[in-house]
Motif scaffolding. Structure first.
Motif, PDB file in Angstrom:
ATOM      1  N   ARG A  57       0.798  -1.222   0.000  1.00 46.62           N
ATOM      2  CA  ARG A  57       0.000   0.000   0.000  1.00 46.62           C
ATOM      3  C   ARG A  57       0.830   1.270   0.000  1.00 46.62           C
ATOM      4  NH1 ARG A  57      -2.793  -3.915   2.191  1.00 46.62           N
ATOM      5  NH2 ARG A  57      -0.817  -4.263   3.201  1.00 46.62           N
ATOM      6  N   THR A  58       1.757   1.355   0.940  1.00 46.45           N
ATOM      7  CA  THR A  58       2.456   2.619   1.124  1.00 46.45           C
ATOM      8  C   THR A  58       3.275   2.973  -0.119  1.00 46.45           C
ATOM      9  OG1 THR A  58       2.560   2.124   3.482  1.00 46.45           O
ATOM     10  CG2 THR A  58       3.938   3.919   2.697  1.00 46.45           C
ATOM     11  N   ARG A 107      11.491   4.179   3.595  1.00 44.33           N
ATOM     12  CA  ARG A 107      11.058   3.188   4.595  1.00 44.33           C
ATOM     13  C   ARG A 107      12.275   2.368   4.993  1.00 44.33           C
ATOM     14  NH1 ARG A 107       5.900  -0.795   4.656  1.00 44.33           N
ATOM     15  NH2 ARG A 107       4.984   1.150   5.321  1.00 44.33           N
ATOM     16  N   HIS A 136       5.095   6.335  11.496  1.00 44.65           N
ATOM     17  CA  HIS A 136       4.581   6.145  10.138  1.00 44.65           C
ATOM     18  C   HIS A 136       3.570   7.275   9.944  1.00 44.65           C
ATOM     19  CE1 HIS A 136       3.285   4.435   6.479  1.00 44.65           C
ATOM     20  NE2 HIS A 136       2.980   3.213   6.852  1.00 44.65           N
ATOM     21  N   GLN A 139       0.520   7.278   7.514  1.00 50.60           N
ATOM     22  CA  GLN A 139      -0.551   6.349   7.892  1.00 50.60           C
ATOM     23  C   GLN A 139      -1.477   7.007   8.919  1.00 50.60           C
ATOM     24  OE1 GLN A 139      -1.127   3.014   6.723  1.00 50.60           O
ATOM     25  NE2 GLN A 139      -3.073   3.290   7.793  1.00 50.60           N
ATOM     26  N   ARG A 169       4.699   1.189  14.536  1.00 55.40           N
ATOM     27  CA  ARG A 169       4.864   2.623  14.249  1.00 55.40           C
ATOM     28  C   ARG A 169       3.514   3.258  13.934  1.00 55.40           C
ATOM     29  NH1 ARG A 169       8.662   0.336   9.587  1.00 55.40           N
ATOM     30  NH2 ARG A 169       7.134  -0.495   8.135  1.00 55.40           N
ATOM     31  N   VAL A 170       2.579   2.432  13.436  1.00 56.09           N
ATOM     32  CA  VAL A 170       1.235   2.950  13.144  1.00 56.09           C
ATOM     33  C   VAL A 170       0.553   3.368  14.447  1.00 56.09           C
ATOM     34  CG1 VAL A 170      -1.031   2.356  12.208  1.00 56.09           C
ATOM     35  CG2 VAL A 170       1.035   1.496  11.075  1.00 56.09           C
ATOM     36  N   ARG A 225      -1.786  -5.865  12.933  1.00 59.72           N
ATOM     37  CA  ARG A 225      -1.163  -7.166  12.703  1.00 59.72           C
ATOM     38  C   ARG A 225      -0.081  -7.427  13.762  1.00 59.72           C
ATOM     39  NH1 ARG A 225       3.563  -8.536   9.530  1.00 59.72           N
ATOM     40  NH2 ARG A 225       4.108  -6.342   9.586  1.00 59.72           N
ATOM     41  N   GLN A 227       3.490  -8.207  14.274  1.00 62.53           N
ATOM     42  CA  GLN A 227       4.625  -8.045  13.359  1.00 62.53           C
ATOM     43  C   GLN A 227       5.678  -9.108  13.646  1.00 62.53           C
ATOM     44  OE1 GLN A 227       5.835  -4.068  12.555  1.00 62.53           O
ATOM     45  NE2 GLN A 227       3.733  -3.317  12.631  1.00 62.53           N
ATOM     46  N   PRO A 265      -4.565  -0.907   9.197  1.00 61.64           N
ATOM     47  CA  PRO A 265      -3.643  -0.299   8.225  1.00 61.64           C
ATOM     48  C   PRO A 265      -3.200  -1.274   7.135  1.00 61.64           C
ATOM     49  CG  PRO A 265      -2.460  -0.855  10.242  1.00 61.64           C
ATOM     50  CD  PRO A 265      -3.915  -1.153  10.504  1.00 61.64           C
ATOM     51  N   GLY A 266      -3.456  -2.584   7.355  1.00 60.79           N
ATOM     52  CA  GLY A 266      -2.947  -3.581   6.431  1.00 60.79           C
ATOM     53  C   GLY A 266      -1.461  -3.774   6.675  1.00 60.79           C
ATOM     54  N   PRO A 267      -0.897  -4.879   6.284  1.00 61.61           N
ATOM     55  CA  PRO A 267      -1.572  -6.069   5.774  1.00 61.61           C
ATOM     56  C   PRO A 267      -2.314  -6.818   6.880  1.00 61.61           C
ATOM     57  CG  PRO A 267       0.817  -6.422   5.968  1.00 61.61           C
ATOM     58  CD  PRO A 267       0.567  -5.009   6.331  1.00 61.61           C
TER      59      PRO A 267
HETATM   60  C1  NCD Z   1       2.172  -1.104   8.419  1.00 56.07           C
HETATM   61  C2  NCD Z   1       3.632  -0.788   8.464  1.00 56.07           C
HETATM   62  O1  NCD Z   1       4.393  -1.134   7.579  1.00 56.07           O
HETATM   63  O2  NCD Z   1       3.997  -0.123   9.423  1.00 56.07           O
HETATM   64  N1  NCD Z   1       1.639  -1.223   7.147  1.00 56.07           N
HETATM   65  C3  NCD Z   1       1.335  -0.096   6.433  1.00 56.07           C
HETATM   66  O3  NCD Z   1       2.172   0.706   6.110  1.00 56.07           O
HETATM   67  N2  NCD Z   1       0.053   0.119   6.115  1.00 56.07           N
HETATM   68  C4  NCD Z   1       1.736  -2.096   9.389  1.00 56.07           C
HETATM   69  C5  NCD Z   1       2.253  -3.501   9.314  1.00 56.07           C
HETATM   70  O4  NCD Z   1       3.217  -3.822   8.640  1.00 56.07           O
HETATM   71  O5  NCD Z   1       1.652  -4.338  10.005  1.00 56.07           O
END
Ligand code: NCD
Length: 309
Positions: A57-58, A107, A136, A139, A169-170, A225, A227, A265-267
């Motif tokens: 996504r990002t 990133r 992040h 996000q 980070r979200v 999620r 991680q 936020p996915g995934p």
């Molecule tokens: C997140 C991330 O990478 O911080 N995904 C995102 O950018 N939407 C969350 C994650 O990886 O679980």
């Protein structure tokens, strides 16, 4: 007035800065729904996506955001670059800047990597697209854009953020942003996935260890999620056990306000932190978040590259 050269974290933004991004995103959200999704404010600019960690996504939404503003975008993926030959992050970035890149969207698995580059590069603007477990910011901005769109305001909202808070980070960026906007944040995680002194992450943060209590009366339920790539050793029981205790299902969601929205936020890991029926259910705005991501990233790139900062 926008005065930032870089977007490194929500920490650096004022409440007014957040409003500025959200306001600018409105027009880009509308533009993105048209057949011709193209503006020209960044025509002639070159933006580089420099992603050292996986992303769907990002990365894609930053790429679309730059293109919709008329900029040229180059994606650099470290696996195919000279990083594999031992080149440092700074040398890589300096070389890209030497090609007159105007901005780099970064990133990286290390917290502080985008700030490190921002201090050392000459002119390129840096956007943090996720640094370790630190921030992040885009996000959190897109999440705020959607909460505001759905609920009409941020102030006074009760937002439950549930899952792997320790590595997220979200969660951090959201807690900071929602604190600046006067929303109540409830953080919920298994004990091993809750950071020490989690209350200090944001000014309006409460730690609520049980999922049912965290969701009780909430306006927004945001699931995260686990991680596993950042987990050191066995910090978690089995996936099934995790799902039973910390997964969002219909019975738990029924405790939230009847018009509560579900975000992620996915995934997503369906059947783990979120029941698949909830993920696809009528309270879910998960794909709307993705849509908003392009608009908010357009606003961020536009502000960073056109402001006289
Ligand atoms: C997140 C991330 O990478 O911080 N995904 C995102 O950018 N939407 C969350 C994650 O990886 O679980």
């Amino acid at each position: 007035m926008w005065t930032h050269r870089h977007l490194l974290g929500i920490e650096d933004l004022s409440s007014e800065d957040i409003d500025t991004v959200l306001q600018h995103a409105e027009q880009w959200h509308a533009l993105s729904r048209q057949t011709e999704k193209k503006a020209s404010v960044l025509r002639g600019r070159t933006i580089i996506n420099l992603f050292f960690e996986a992303s769907t996504r990002t990365r894609t939404s930053f790429e679309m955001a730059a293109q919709r503003l008329g900029a040229d975008v180059v994606n650099v993926s470290p696996a195919l670059s000279s990083v594999t030959k031992g080149e440092t992050l700074l040398d890589t970035a300096k070389n890209l800047e030497a090609m007159r890149a105007d901005a780099m969207v970064v990133r990286h698995a290390s917290s502080g990597a985008p700030a490190f580059l921002a201090k050392r590069l000459e002119h390129a603007r840096i956007v943090n697209a996720g640094d370790g477990a630190h921030e992040h910011p885009t996000q959190a901005l897109l999440d705020a854009f959607m909460m505001k769109r759905e609920k009409g305001k941020l102030e006074g909202l009760v937002v439950a953020i549930c899952g792997d808070i320790a590595h997220s980070r979200v969660a951090r960026s959201n807690a900071l942003l929602l604190g600046k906007k006067g929303a109540e944040v409830r953080l919920c995680a298994p004990r091993t996935l809750m950071p020490i002194a989690a209350e200090t992450i944001g000014p309006t943060v409460k730690v609520v260890p049980r999922l049912d209590a965290a969701v009780e009366g909430a306006d927004v339920v945001m699931m995260l999620r686990v991680q596993s790539e950042r987990l050191a050793g066995a910090m978690m029981s089995t996936t099934r056990e995790y799902g039973r205790t910390f997964g969002l299902n219909a019975a738990i969601l029924a405790r939230a306000k009847p018009d509560a929205i579900v975000m992620h936020p996915g995934p997503m890991n369906r059947g783990v932190e979120i029941d698949t029926r909830i993920a696809d259910g009528k309270q879910s705005i998960i794909l709307e978040q993705v849509e908003a991501g392009v608009a908010v990233r357009m606003a961020v790139l536009e502000l960073l590259l056109t402001a006289q900062a």
